[in-house]
Write an enzyme that holds these catalytic residues in place. Structure first.
Site, PDB file in Angstrom:
ATOM      1  CB  CYS A 215      -0.808  -0.178   1.196  1.00  0.00           C
ATOM      2  SG  CYS A 215      -1.956   1.243   1.393  1.00  0.00           S
TER       3      CYS A 215
ATOM      4  CB  VAL B  60       1.349   6.424   3.169  1.00  0.00           C
ATOM      5  CG1 VAL B  60       1.865   5.159   4.205  1.00  0.00           C
ATOM      6  CG2 VAL B  60       2.513   7.056   3.177  1.00  0.00           C
TER       7      VAL B  60
ATOM      8  CG  ASN C  17       8.281   3.881   9.995  1.00  0.00           C
ATOM      9  OD1 ASN C  17       8.849   4.365  10.936  1.00  0.00           O
ATOM     10  ND2 ASN C  17       8.790   2.493   9.231  1.00  0.00           N
TER      11      ASN C  17
ATOM     12  CE1 TYR D  50      12.852  12.563   6.164  1.00  0.00           C
ATOM     13  CE2 TYR D  50      14.434  14.028   7.183  1.00  0.00           C
ATOM     14  CZ  TYR D  50      13.847  12.707   7.128  1.00  0.00           C
ATOM     15  OH  TYR D  50      14.023  11.262   7.568  1.00  0.00           O
TER      16      TYR D  50
ATOM     17  CB  VAL E  64      18.271   5.366  12.768  1.00  0.00           C
ATOM     18  CG1 VAL E  64      16.938   4.231  13.711  1.00  0.00           C
ATOM     19  CG2 VAL E  64      16.879   6.553  13.527  1.00  0.00           C
TER      20      VAL E  64
HETATM   21  N1  LIG Z   1      17.563   5.972   9.156  1.00  0.00           N
HETATM   22  C1  LIG Z   1      17.446   8.169   9.651  1.00  0.00           C
HETATM   23  O1  LIG Z   1      18.843   8.178   9.660  1.00  0.00           O
HETATM   24  C2  LIG Z   1      15.745   8.718   9.615  1.00  0.00           C
HETATM   25  C3  LIG Z   1      14.997   8.259   9.924  1.00  0.00           C
HETATM   26  N2  LIG Z   1      13.451   8.684   9.939  1.00  0.00           N
HETATM   27  C4  LIG Z   1      12.119   8.095   9.681  1.00  0.00           C
HETATM   28  O2  LIG Z   1      12.250   7.017   9.874  1.00  0.00           O
HETATM   29  C5  LIG Z   1      11.314   6.194   8.721  1.00  0.00           C
HETATM   30  C6  LIG Z   1      11.565   4.760   8.646  1.00  0.00           C
HETATM   31  O3  LIG Z   1      12.621   5.313   8.091  1.00  0.00           O
HETATM   32  P1  LIG Z   1      13.840   3.965   7.948  1.00  0.00           P
HETATM   33  O4  LIG Z   1      13.602   3.059   8.424  1.00  0.00           O
HETATM   34  O5  LIG Z   1      14.909   4.675   8.515  1.00  0.00           O
HETATM   35  O6  LIG Z   1      14.350   4.121   6.484  1.00  0.00           O
HETATM   36  P2  LIG Z   1      14.188   3.322   5.121  1.00  0.00           P
HETATM   37  O7  LIG Z   1      14.251   3.843   3.789  1.00  0.00           O
HETATM   38  O8  LIG Z   1      14.551   2.106   5.408  1.00  0.00           O
HETATM   39  O9  LIG Z   1      12.622   2.140   5.648  1.00  0.00           O
HETATM   40  C7  LIG Z   1      11.645   3.617   4.764  1.00  0.00           C
HETATM   41  C8  LIG Z   1      10.615   2.331   4.455  1.00  0.00           C
HETATM   42  O10 LIG Z   1       9.047   3.306   3.785  1.00  0.00           O
HETATM   43  C9  LIG Z   1       8.414   2.532   2.901  1.00  0.00           C
HETATM   44  N3  LIG Z   1       7.651   4.134   1.456  1.00  0.00           N
HETATM   45  C10 LIG Z   1       8.830   4.593   1.049  1.00  0.00           C
HETATM   46  N4  LIG Z   1       7.490   5.232   0.283  1.00  0.00           N
HETATM   47  C11 LIG Z   1       6.672   4.945   0.571  1.00  0.00           C
HETATM   48  C12 LIG Z   1       4.777   4.563   0.824  1.00  0.00           C
HETATM   49  N5  LIG Z   1       4.983   6.103  -0.030  1.00  0.00           N
HETATM   50  N6  LIG Z   1       4.153   4.696   0.981  1.00  0.00           N
HETATM   51  C13 LIG Z   1       4.198   3.283   1.972  1.00  0.00           C
HETATM   52  N7  LIG Z   1       5.769   2.657   1.798  1.00  0.00           N
HETATM   53  C14 LIG Z   1       6.745   3.607   2.095  1.00  0.00           C
HETATM   54  C15 LIG Z   1       9.846   1.922   1.984  1.00  0.00           C
HETATM   55  O11 LIG Z   1       9.459   1.112   1.337  1.00  0.00           O
HETATM   56  C16 LIG Z   1      10.568   1.330   3.201  1.00  0.00           C
HETATM   57  O12 LIG Z   1      10.368   0.125   3.416  1.00  0.00           O
HETATM   58  C17 LIG Z   1      10.829   7.337   8.018  1.00  0.00           C
HETATM   59  O13 LIG Z   1      10.406   8.109   8.414  1.00  0.00           O
HETATM   60  C18 LIG Z   1      12.441   8.408   8.300  1.00  0.00           C
HETATM   61  O14 LIG Z   1      12.083   9.762   7.450  1.00  0.00           O
HETATM   62  C19 LIG Z   1      13.849   9.729  11.185  1.00  0.00           C
HETATM   63  C20 LIG Z   1      15.224  10.006  11.548  1.00  0.00           C
HETATM   64  C21 LIG Z   1      16.350   9.603  10.877  1.00  0.00           C
HETATM   65  C1  LIG Z   2      22.123  18.168   8.231  1.00  0.00           C
HETATM   66  C2  LIG Z   2      21.651  17.166   8.221  1.00  0.00           C
HETATM   67  C3  LIG Z   2      21.888  16.049   6.830  1.00  0.00           C
HETATM   68  C4  LIG Z   2      20.959  15.893   6.056  1.00  0.00           C
HETATM   69  C5  LIG Z   2      21.421  14.635   4.959  1.00  0.00           C
HETATM   70  C6  LIG Z   2      19.679  14.355   4.960  1.00  0.00           C
HETATM   71  O1  LIG Z   2      19.771  14.426   3.288  1.00  0.00           O
HETATM   72  C7  LIG Z   2      19.030  13.648   5.521  1.00  0.00           C
HETATM   73  C8  LIG Z   2      19.342  13.170   6.274  1.00  0.00           C
HETATM   74  C9  LIG Z   2      18.390  12.121   6.828  1.00  0.00           C
HETATM   75  C10 LIG Z   2      18.300  11.060   7.267  1.00  0.00           C
HETATM   76  C11 LIG Z   2      17.294  10.621   7.953  1.00  0.00           C
HETATM   77  C12 LIG Z   2      16.945  11.622   8.622  1.00  0.00           C
HETATM   78  O2  LIG Z   2      16.048  12.042   9.755  1.00  0.00           O
HETATM   79  C13 LIG Z   2      18.345  12.347   8.857  1.00  0.00           C
HETATM   80  C14 LIG Z   2      18.691  14.087   9.350  1.00  0.00           C
HETATM   81  C15 LIG Z   2      18.187  14.145  10.587  1.00  0.00           C
HETATM   82  C16 LIG Z   2      18.873  15.171  11.237  1.00  0.00           C
HETATM   83  C17 LIG Z   2      19.654  15.447  12.315  1.00  0.00           C
HETATM   84  C18 LIG Z   2      19.832  16.459  12.968  1.00  0.00           C
HETATM   85  C19 LIG Z   2      20.345  16.258  14.226  1.00  0.00           C
HETATM   86  C20 LIG Z   2      20.121  17.622  15.668  1.00  0.00           C
HETATM   87  O3  LIG Z   2      20.133  18.255  14.639  1.00  0.00           O
HETATM   88  O4  LIG Z   2      20.397  17.498  16.334  1.00  0.00           O
END
Ligand SMILES: NC(=O)C1=CN([C@@H]2O[C@H](COP(=O)(O)OP(=O)(O)OC[C@H]3O[C@@H](n4cnc5c(N)ncnc54)[C@H](O)[C@@H]3O)[C@@H](O)[C@H]2O)C=CC1
Ligand SMILES: CCCCCC(=O)/C=C/[C@H]1C=CC(=O)[C@@H]1CCCCCCC(=O)O
Length: 229
Positions: free
Chosen positions: A33, A35, A61, A123, A158
């Protein structure tokens, strides 16, 4: 019991088999699906209610990065519009004044939504929007009386695929981003999951905005709330 959706059917099916072999076939469900689409999301929520009886916990998520046209528009569609859609559908199914049993919604934002983020501004804007949406609904008196809590988790980097895929489409300067990641570190998924579970279990948490980072661990943020009369 759990139902999850993703646009990646192959990965979803693989995860489903793992969950079913661990927790039993009838306890896990997966649906491909997107979102960002209303009708498939409505159908998904209906199907979960029919299969499991009710919804207690909903986590929005799904998230992507994209800073150049047309990807920046998709980023808003998935991150902000998708999370808004999932939140409003969850409320409809959970509210006690609409036949639900109450529950908790946890939205996944980012530290990029709490702070300025010069390398991924679109973002960052979507993630700031998720925080505002979640806090505003959490402070709505009708939502509170209908037994639904809403909280938001804001991870910094993460250890998932998302940060392995930082490129020129989703980041304005990949080199600077790599240096930034090195500086602030990468937090484990387990820390984020523990934070999520705490917000689910603690019935006193409503409108909480919690940052998870390698550097500072789990931090509850405090943002002033002016009561609306
Ligand atoms: N990895 C990181 O450093 C960080 C991640 N996040 C957030 O955490 C959440 C999870 O991300 P991650 O697990 O890290 O990334 P990921 O890329 O490993 O997982 C994201 C998942 O969302 C799915 N997805 C993408 N578009 C979609 C759509 N239109 N409908 C349904 N599913 C869809 C993808 O297929 C993937 O399985 C995201 O909202 C991301 O923005 C927030 C802060 C840091
Ligand atoms: C300046 C941030 C670098 C941006 C790199 C990018 O394109 C995105 C990275 C992100 C992946 C998932 C996120 O949510 C990321 C950004 C996390 C920013 C962390 C900021 C930390 C802080 O301000 O304490």
């Amino acid at each position: 019991k759990v139902c999850f959706c993703d646009t990646n059917g192959e990965l979803g099916t693989k995860t489903l088999s793992e969950l079913q072999s661990k927790y039993g076939e009838g306890n896990a469900m997966f649906q491909t699906c997107d979102v960002s689409l209303q009708q498939p999301m409505e159908n998904l929520f209906k199907k979960v209610k029919e299969t499991f009886g009710c919804l207690d916990i909903v986590c929005n998520n799904a998230g992507i990065g994209g800073e150049v046209y047309p990807l920046w528009e998709k980023t808003i569609d998935v991150n902000l519009k998708g999370t808004t859609r999932g939140t409003l559908l969850a409320l409809e199914h959970m509210r006690t004044d609409k036949g639900g049993k109450g529950g908790v919604i946890i939205n996944i934002s980012s530290a990029a939504g709490l702070n300025v983020n010069p390398l991924s501004p679109v973002y960052s804007a979507t993630k700031a929007g998720i925080i505002a949406l979640t806090r505003s609904l959490a402070m709505n008196s009708e939502v509170k009386s209908a037994g639904v809590r809403l909280n938001v988790v804001c991870p910094a980097f993460v250890d998932t695929d998302l940060i392995k895929e930082i490129n020129d489409d989703n980041c304005l300067d990949v080199q600077k981003a790599s240096k930034f990641i090195e500086m602030i570190g990468v937090v484990s998924k387990e820390v984020v999951v523990d934070c999520f579970m705490e917000l689910v279990r603690d019935v006193n948490q409503n409108g909480a905005v919690v940052k998870c980072s390698k550097m500072d661990g789990t931090q509850y943020t405090s943002i002033e709330v002016k009561p609306v009369t």
